[in-house]
Design an enzyme around this catalytic site. Sequence first.
Site, short mmCIF file in Angstrom:
data_model
loop_
_atom_site.label_atom_id
_atom_site.label_comp_id
_atom_site.label_asym_id
_atom_site.label_seq_id
_atom_site.Cartn_x
_atom_site.Cartn_y
_atom_site.Cartn_z
N CYS A 130 52.99 -37.29 35.47
CA CYS A 130 52.34 -36.71 36.64
C CYS A 130 52.00 -35.25 36.40
CB CYS A 130 53.26 -36.86 37.86
SG CYS A 130 52.50 -36.34 39.42
N CYS A 237 57.40 -28.13 33.94
CA CYS A 237 56.30 -29.06 34.20
C CYS A 237 55.56 -29.45 32.93
CB CYS A 237 55.32 -28.46 35.20
SG CYS A 237 54.43 -27.01 34.58
#
Length: 248
Positions: A130, A237
């Site tokens: 994602c 991330c």
Amino acid sequence: MTIAQRADTGPTPIVPCTDDVSGLACALADAGPTEIIAEAARFVGSGKLCVVSSFGTESAVLLAFAAEVDRSIPVVFLDTGWLFEETLAYRDALAAHLGLTDVRTIQPDAARLAALDADRDLWFSDPDACCRIRKVEPLARALAGFDGWLNGRKRYQGGLRANIPVVERDGARLKFNPLANLDLAEVEEARKRFALPDHPLVAKGFNSVGCMPCTSRAAPEEGVRAGRWRGKAKTECGIHTLLNTIDR
């Protein structure tokens, strides 16, 4: 040493750098944020440096230092499609407060989202994937025209950030960490000096803010990155760990 004392040390002797950034990193090792940003702009050349900002809870200080050097430095902002409305409002308010003149909002590729996250639940089944399609890939495209970029990581945030240098190579470009040397007290000192507004979610118990599904409130005694990907081993991330592996 306060930020003001750092600034009083005088110009930093710059060591020329070609294939290796170690000389530049050494020259700026003890420099303050403004000096690092100014030298980054000089070193990579006019129009070739940008700031990457999430406009999260700790973003304002880096943006304030950048604006102090040059309000026209491009600011790249990733709208992942999962951001809090408060973050979008904070982006606009902070840009106006600092007089930033070139804030560029970028978004994920719609075709990639349709192919890999049509049901918008990839954050749950595979958060790394994602982040890759919503953050890493769009940023790789946005950085294609730049030779250097500024980010707001600090060593006191711990984890993979505990030993970051002031300057490092990030694939084909340079990455500058102007706040790496600062401790929490110095960041708060800068926040007061620039009269920076807080992110609206700070008052609601958020220490660090990212995408809605992967951000939670944190207790005051928890770390500054607490509440990000809570309950998972994930702490980054991918922007700072995978960006230079993405084909541009």
